[in-house]
Design a protein around this motif. Structure first.
Motif, short mmCIF file in Angstrom:
data_model
loop_
_atom_site.label_atom_id
_atom_site.label_comp_id
_atom_site.label_asym_id
_atom_site.label_seq_id
_atom_site.Cartn_x
_atom_site.Cartn_y
_atom_site.Cartn_z
N SER A 26 -7.02 5.87 -7.17
CA SER A 26 -7.48 4.40 -7.67
C SER A 26 -5.78 4.38 -6.90
O SER A 26 -6.43 2.85 -5.55
CB SER A 26 -7.51 3.92 -9.03
OG SER A 26 -7.47 2.58 -8.50
N SER B 96 0.95 -1.03 -0.21
CA SER B 96 0.02 -0.22 -0.58
C SER B 96 0.94 1.20 0.09
O SER B 96 0.38 2.53 -0.56
CB SER B 96 -0.65 0.07 0.97
OG SER B 96 -1.45 -0.72 1.41
N SER C 238 -5.68 5.34 -2.94
CA SER C 238 -7.10 4.91 -2.04
C SER C 238 -6.83 3.14 -1.80
O SER C 238 -7.41 2.33 -0.68
CB SER C 238 -8.43 4.88 -2.46
OG SER C 238 -8.82 4.36 -3.98
N GLY C 239 -6.33 2.31 -2.97
CA GLY C 239 -6.44 1.43 -3.95
C GLY C 239 -7.51 0.29 -3.60
O GLY C 239 -7.15 -0.42 -4.42
N TYR C 240 -8.87 1.72 -3.98
CA TYR C 240 -10.28 0.72 -4.85
C TYR C 240 -9.50 0.71 -6.75
O TYR C 240 -9.10 1.53 -7.75
CB TYR C 240 -11.54 1.82 -4.29
CG TYR C 240 -11.62 1.42 -3.24
CD1 TYR C 240 -12.42 0.73 -2.32
CD2 TYR C 240 -11.42 2.51 -2.30
CE1 TYR C 240 -12.96 0.85 -1.33
CE2 TYR C 240 -11.01 2.64 -1.15
CZ TYR C 240 -12.30 2.21 -0.11
OH TYR C 240 -12.77 1.77 0.35
N TYR C 241 -10.36 -0.35 -6.86
CA TYR C 241 -9.87 -1.27 -8.10
C TYR C 241 -8.64 -0.52 -8.45
O TYR C 241 -8.58 0.12 -10.18
CB TYR C 241 -11.22 0.37 -9.41
CG TYR C 241 -12.24 -0.12 -8.92
CD1 TYR C 241 -13.30 -1.45 -8.77
CD2 TYR C 241 -12.88 0.86 -8.02
CE1 TYR C 241 -14.00 -0.77 -9.15
CE2 TYR C 241 -14.56 1.29 -7.59
CZ TYR C 241 -14.80 -0.04 -8.38
OH TYR C 241 -16.62 0.17 -7.38
#
Length: 264
Positions: free
Chosen positions: A200, A149, A203-206
């Motif tokens: 993205s 991350s 945030s780590g989303y998708y």
């Protein structure tokens, strides 16, 4: 009896095999980045010696930095303690970038500083992704998600800088406008795309989808934008080997993004 078609000796590779192959390819690019970075730095400082310009880092420390970089790249390439040496490569590049920034031995324009240091930050992020265990074909230990991350955030910062340059750097804007159809409208769409990709990664989303889009986009940027040596070297006065070093950094970022696109 009906004749059956002859069995082919090689079955078509499965999706999992293709993803694994692409992930390995990304790891190969990223782990060899240190070799190209050191070579391009040596050539850059040789280029500067012809015009009596100083290197970014004082010479004794410069050779130590290069030695550590080659050592880490060598061990990563052979797959020996890859996570440890990927972390070492990230630390080495961070120290080198910081020393270059505070050294003040060479004056760069603000737009060029953004290009140089944002890419260095992204490569550091790529090494952190590698150090987390992502991209390993036979993972013996669970990956460290917190480290991955952190690496993603570094790449996200780089994407923010690219989006910023498309709005505020006349040099970058002209480089894109001379190669993309649609002019200013396409440039603004690219700005939005980089912004969405940055969100993205931050945030780590998708993430996997964003990495796949970026992995498709980066080779085109390297080929048509960074590869326009006539524009950067002759028109914008970027040193020839400095531009090749920047191309190598984008290739390293591509390797990291390819790992995230297939094993994120």
């Amino acid at each position: 009896d009906r004749l059956l078609p002859p069995q082919t000796s090689m079955a078509a590779p499965s999706r999992k095999q293709v993803l694994r192959l692409l992930s390995r390819f990304g790891a190969i690019i990223l782990t060899r980045f240190g070799f190209w970075n050191c070579f391009s730095m040596l050539m850059l400082f040789a280029e500067r010696a012809d015009v009596n310009r100083k290197p970014d880092i004082q010479v004794p420390y410069l050779y130590v930095e290069m030695g550590v970089s080659v050592l880490c790249a060598s061990f990563m390439s052979f797959g020996v303690k890859r996570r440890w040496f990927a972390m070492g490569a990230a630390l080495q590049l961070a120290v080198s970038t910081y020393a270059s920034y505070i050294g003040g031995q060479v004056h760069y324009g603000e737009w060029l500083k953004v290009r140089m240091y944002s890419r260095a930050i992204a490569v550091i992020g790529g090494f952190l992704v590698l150090a987390s265990g992502a991209g390993e074909v036979y993972r013996q230990k669970p990956r460290t998600r917190s480290m991955q991350s952190t690496g993603q955030v570094f790449i996200g910062i780089y994407l923010i800088c690219v989006a910023y340059s498309l709005q505020h750097s006349q040099e970058d804007r002209l480089a894109y406008l001379s190669h993309i159809p649609g002019g200013e409208i396409t440039l603004q769409l690219l700005f939005v795309l980089y912004g969405v990709l940055a969100l993205s990664f931050l945030s780590g989303y998708y993430l996997r989808l964003a990495a796949q889009i970026l992995a498709t986009l980066l080779p085109l940027v390297v080929l048509f934008i960074d590869g326009n040596l006539g524009y950067w070297h002759h028109t914008r006065r970027v040193e020839f080997w400095n531009q090749l070093k920047l191309i190598g950094q984008n290739a390293g970022i591509f390797g990291a993004v390819l790992i995230l696109a297939t094993d994120g």
